[in-house]
Write a protein that holds these residues in place. Structure first.
Motif, PDB file in Angstrom:
ATOM      1  N   MET A  43       0.815  -1.202   0.000  1.00  0.00           N
ATOM      2  CA  MET A  43       0.000   0.000   0.000  1.00  0.00           C
ATOM      3  C   MET A  43       0.855   1.261   0.000  1.00  0.00           C
ATOM      4  SD  MET A  43      -3.124  -1.185   2.541  1.00  0.00           S
ATOM      5  CE  MET A  43      -3.973   0.375   2.349  1.00  0.00           C
ATOM      6  N   ALA A  44       1.969   1.244   0.716  1.00  0.00           N
ATOM      7  CA  ALA A  44       2.815   2.439   0.757  1.00  0.00           C
ATOM      8  C   ALA A  44       3.424   2.725  -0.614  1.00  0.00           C
ATOM      9  CB  ALA A  44       3.908   2.269   1.808  1.00  0.00           C
ATOM     10  N   ILE A  45       3.969   1.697  -1.255  1.00  0.00           N
ATOM     11  CA  ILE A  45       4.596   1.896  -2.564  1.00  0.00           C
ATOM     12  C   ILE A  45       3.538   2.223  -3.616  1.00  0.00           C
ATOM     13  CG2 ILE A  45       5.897   0.771  -4.409  1.00  0.00           C
ATOM     14  CD1 ILE A  45       7.391  -0.799  -2.292  1.00  0.00           C
ATOM     15  N   GLY A  46       2.447   1.442  -3.637  1.00  0.00           N
ATOM     16  CA  GLY A  46       1.423   1.654  -4.657  1.00  0.00           C
ATOM     17  C   GLY A  46       0.740   3.003  -4.535  1.00  0.00           C
ATOM     18  N   ILE A  47       0.286   3.354  -3.336  1.00  0.00           N
ATOM     19  CA  ILE A  47      -0.422   4.623  -3.154  1.00  0.00           C
ATOM     20  C   ILE A  47       0.508   5.808  -3.349  1.00  0.00           C
ATOM     21  CG2 ILE A  47      -1.656   6.037  -1.467  1.00  0.00           C
ATOM     22  CD1 ILE A  47      -2.837   3.471  -0.324  1.00  0.00           C
ATOM     23  N   SER A  48       1.735   5.720  -2.830  1.00  0.00           N
ATOM     24  CA  SER A  48       2.679   6.829  -2.999  1.00  0.00           C
ATOM     25  C   SER A  48       3.020   7.049  -4.465  1.00  0.00           C
ATOM     26  CB  SER A  48       3.958   6.549  -2.196  1.00  0.00           C
ATOM     27  OG  SER A  48       3.675   6.427  -0.820  1.00  0.00           O
ATOM     28  N   ALA A  49       3.181   5.952  -5.211  1.00  0.00           N
ATOM     29  CA  ALA A  49       3.491   6.095  -6.640  1.00  0.00           C
ATOM     30  C   ALA A  49       2.321   6.743  -7.381  1.00  0.00           C
ATOM     31  CB  ALA A  49       3.803   4.724  -7.240  1.00  0.00           C
ATOM     32  N   SER A  99      -0.539   6.333   3.866  1.00  0.00           N
ATOM     33  CA  SER A  99      -0.633   5.041   3.183  1.00  0.00           C
ATOM     34  C   SER A  99       0.128   3.961   3.930  1.00  0.00           C
ATOM     35  CB  SER A  99      -0.107   5.174   1.752  1.00  0.00           C
ATOM     36  OG  SER A  99       1.270   5.544   1.753  1.00  0.00           O
ATOM     37  N   ALA A 100       1.290   4.316   4.478  1.00  0.00           N
ATOM     38  CA  ALA A 100       2.058   3.336   5.252  1.00  0.00           C
ATOM     39  C   ALA A 100       1.310   2.960   6.531  1.00  0.00           C
ATOM     40  CB  ALA A 100       3.438   3.894   5.585  1.00  0.00           C
ATOM     41  N   PHE A 101       0.737   3.942   7.194  1.00  0.00           N
ATOM     42  CA  PHE A 101      -0.013   3.660   8.419  1.00  0.00           C
ATOM     43  C   PHE A 101      -1.252   2.818   8.103  1.00  0.00           C
ATOM     44  CE2 PHE A 101      -3.404   4.903  11.396  1.00  0.00           C
ATOM     45  CZ  PHE A 101      -2.833   4.475  12.587  1.00  0.00           C
ATOM     46  N   ALA A 102      -1.955   3.153   7.021  1.00  0.00           N
ATOM     47  CA  ALA A 102      -3.134   2.377   6.635  1.00  0.00           C
ATOM     48  C   ALA A 102      -2.759   0.937   6.307  1.00  0.00           C
ATOM     49  CB  ALA A 102      -3.824   3.033   5.442  1.00  0.00           C
ATOM     50  N   LYS A 150      -6.494   3.946  -7.519  1.00  0.00           N
ATOM     51  CA  LYS A 150      -6.112   4.362  -8.869  1.00  0.00           C
ATOM     52  C   LYS A 150      -7.333   4.753  -9.690  1.00  0.00           C
ATOM     53  CE  LYS A 150      -5.829   1.665 -12.181  1.00  0.00           C
ATOM     54  NZ  LYS A 150      -6.674   1.290 -13.347  1.00  0.00           N
ATOM     55  N   ASP A 151      -8.394   3.962  -9.603  1.00  0.00           N
ATOM     56  CA  ASP A 151      -9.631   4.304 -10.309  1.00  0.00           C
ATOM     57  C   ASP A 151     -10.221   5.610  -9.794  1.00  0.00           C
ATOM     58  OD1 ASP A 151      -9.398   1.984 -11.781  1.00  0.00           O
ATOM     59  OD2 ASP A 151     -10.620   0.798 -10.393  1.00  0.00           O
ATOM     60  N   LEU A 152     -10.124   5.828  -8.488  1.00  0.00           N
ATOM     61  CA  LEU A 152     -10.657   7.058  -7.911  1.00  0.00           C
ATOM     62  C   LEU A 152      -9.874   8.281  -8.380  1.00  0.00           C
ATOM     63  CD1 LEU A 152     -12.694   8.249  -5.835  1.00  0.00           C
ATOM     64  CD2 LEU A 152     -10.902   8.003  -4.122  1.00  0.00           C
ATOM     65  N   LEU A 153      -8.552   8.165  -8.400  1.00  0.00           N
ATOM     66  CA  LEU A 153      -7.716   9.310  -8.772  1.00  0.00           C
ATOM     67  C   LEU A 153      -7.706   9.557 -10.275  1.00  0.00           C
ATOM     68  CD1 LEU A 153      -4.584   8.765  -6.463  1.00  0.00           C
ATOM     69  CD2 LEU A 153      -6.537  10.269  -6.089  1.00  0.00           C
ATOM     70  N   PHE A 154      -7.902   8.514 -11.049  1.00  0.00           N
ATOM     71  CA  PHE A 154      -7.782   8.673 -12.491  1.00  0.00           C
ATOM     72  C   PHE A 154      -9.137   8.854 -13.170  1.00  0.00           C
ATOM     73  CE2 PHE A 154      -6.926   7.356 -16.874  1.00  0.00           C
ATOM     74  CZ  PHE A 154      -5.788   8.105 -17.136  1.00  0.00           C
TER      75      PHE A 154
END
Length: 589
Positions: A43-49, A99-102, A150-154
């Motif tokens: 989640m940290a890598i995916g959300i941050s990217a 994102s890391a905390f979540a 990703k769907d929400l942001l895009f």
């Protein structure tokens, strides 16, 4: 002797359950500690990217849409640009560490919940599942969270911003701020912030012991009697932790009460601006203390009303003086309707399973798949429609907006014909005001649909008008763009046609909002694949890339909706050669 015997029986059951509970909690905690680093990493890598990669695009497109919109005037545009800048900067700062905390929280709690759920009633092989459940599902769940974000942001973000950029104000005049009333609004907000911050803090500290001991009393009673949150096995660990961590929860409630003084105090600026009166804004700032005190009394089951004065802060409302205040309107309404309080022994699981919003969303997509296959066989949905949705060429297409609107319209027509007070689903289940999901988000969609249903009932559409409305809802865009796909009704006047087109646009607007849900895009992708397979099966396993064969099939049928008789005929000829189907349909008058 009845009550003591029940007490000791419940107490003995609780004592026997303690080792069982401790073992499951320990097993779930071990699984959580092993999996939470991986979930955190994903989640940290995916959300941050996603956030870092899309942030420049979000910044530029937000500025562009605000500048180009016709909904607001220049002053409001300037304020929106400032607010958007602050929000985007805070979004960048908060989301990455969040994102890391979540990921840590999700990776630790999800295995614990799955462990307790694995030994619930009706589960087969609970011993195996309590070790297996919550392991791989936690990893896939973390990936799903990243996918939905990703769907929400895009997709959802650009859909919302396009509405802001393209829509015009309802009355033709853009929304603008009256500059002369801004100083009075700022004065009201400043006074409200100072007064509410002081008084909310004092009230929260005064009621801290009440909330602490009343909460402990209720939780301990539920613990001994296995009621309330302790009734379901999956909820026992969290309810047990609630007893230990209740002081921290009360402290968090106190801090939340203090923080709530900020929006409530600043709302005085809104009142002063709307009423064009500084006095009204200051009156609200003073009355908000009474409102907060009254609300906390109701929550803590203390004496109703408030000892603080409540002044008139709306010109069209009656004044309220003195310290006695009645309970909020929601409490009075429930009292008038004679509703009984929720029983403490009600199953938590059953109450959650009864028409929750996610269950409703599952039913919507199941119906989209079922009715979409019928429309594919009819030729109303073609290869071009599927390819447009699959390639994301259009934000509002036949599949992601038209098909859900078509399904909802069928439910509204079914409900109107059954003279239902709510919404009748395809399986005969009825959703009313009593059993519908109790959430504000669901009300945003349910209430407008009920209004449309009553209007449909009043219109008393003929069969031809219903068929036209169904196809008009399914097709997205102006009616002039798809004249060949709509049923022709020569007896209509322009007024009747405009009314039906208005119904279609409203339904499409509601389903367009539903398509912006974080999980909607993922579900639509599954739907597109299913309809693509159905179209391939219908056309004999041959799908040309340009969709020309689908266009020929669509032209031969003429966009008509199948009646029950024609649906049966379609079912009998599904396995025929595609060219034979086209020839058969071309001969159909």
């Amino acid at each position: 002797m009845g009550p003591p015997s029940r007490f000791w029986a419940s107490f003995w059951t609780f004592v026997k359950f303690l080792p069982y509970f401790a073992g499951l909690l320990l097993l779930g905690a071990i699984k959580g500690m092993l999996l939470c680093p991986w979930a955190c990493l994903i989640m940290a890598i995916g959300i941050s990217a996603l956030v870092l990669g899309l942030w420049p695009m979000h910044l530029i497109w937000t500025y562009y849409c605000i500048i180009r919109t016709k909904m607001v005037g220049p002053v409001v545009k300037l304020l929106l640009l400032i607010a958007a800048t602050v929000i985007l900067i805070l979004w960048l700062i908060v989301t990455i560490p969040g994102s890391a905390f979540a990921g840590l929280v999700y990776g630790f709690l999800a295995p614990i919940m799955a462990t307790f759920d694995a030994v619930g009633e009706g589960k087969e092989k609970p011993f195996v599942h309590c070790f297996v459940d919550g392991t791989w599902s936690t990893i896939t769940g973390s990936c799903t969270v990243v996918r939905d974000l990703k769907d929400l942001l895009f997709h959802s973000y650009f859909s919302i911003m396009d509405d802001l950029r393209l829509q015009a104000p309802p009355d033709g005049k853009p929304y603008e701020i009256r500059l002369l009333h801004i100083p009075g609004a700022f004065l009201s907000a400043a006074c409200g912030l100072i007064l509410d911050a002081i008084m909310f803090t004092l009230i929260a500290i005064y009621k801290f012991p009440v909330m602490l001991f009343k909460g402990w009393k209720r939780l301990i009673q539920d613990l001994i009697g296995r009621e309330g949150p302790f009734l379901e096995t999956a909820c026992v660990p969290f309810a047990g932790l609630a007893i230990l961590l209740w002081p921290f929860a009360v402290l968090g409630a106190v801090l939340a009460s203090i923080l709530s003084s900020i929006p409530l105090g600043m709302y005085g600026a809104v009142v002063a601006y709307q009423e064009s009166s500084v006095i009204m804004g200051l009156s609200y700032a003073a009355s908000s203390v009474s409102i907060f005190d009254e609300y906390t009394n109701d929550v803590l089951d203390m004496a109703p009303g408030s000892c603080f004065p409540r002044f008139k802060y709306r010109k069209n409302e009656g004044s309220s003086h003195g310290g006695h205040l009645s309970k909020p309107a929601s409490f009075d309404k429930e009292k008038q309707e004679g509703k009984k309080p929720i029983s403490r022994v009600t199953s938590f699981k059953n109450s959650m399973d009864e028409f929750n919003p996610f269950k409703m969303l599952d039913h919507l997509f199941a119906e989209c798949k079922r009715q979409g296959e019928v429309l594919v066989n009819d030729g109303a949905i073609t290869m071009k429609d599927i390819q447009e949705t699959k390639s994301d060429k259009v934000g509002s297409g036949v599949l992601n907006v038209g098909l859900p609107a078509y399904v909802i319209l069928n439910a509204l027509l079914r409900s109107a014909k059954a003279n239902s007070n709510g919404l009748v689903l395809s399986d005969g289940t009825e959703i009313t005001s009593d059993n519908r999901p109790k959430s504000t988000l669901f009300d945003w969609f349910f209430d407008p649909l009920m209004v449309i249903k009553e209007q449909i009932k009043a219109e008393n559409f003929t069969e031809e008008e219903e068929e036209y409305l169904k196809m008009r809802v399914l097709r997205i865009g102006e009616p002039s763009n798809f004249k060949g796909t709509l049923p022709h009704v020569p007896s209509w006047d322009e007024r009747k046609k405009a009314e039906i087109d208005a119904f279609a646009r409203r339904l499409q607007g509601i389903t367009k909002s539903i398509s912006r849900y974080p999980t909607a895009k993922r579900r639509f992708d599954v739907l597109v694949k299913a309809l693509l397979l159905e179209l391939e099966r219908t056309m004999g396993g041959s799908l040309p890339a340009n969709g020309s064969q689908a266009q020929r099939l669509r032209g031969s049928i003429g966009g008509r909706v199948l009646s029950q008789k024609s649906i049966g005929k379609t079912a009998n000829i599904r396995d025929e050669d595609p060219e034979a189907q086209i020839t058969r349909n071309a001969r159909t008058p």
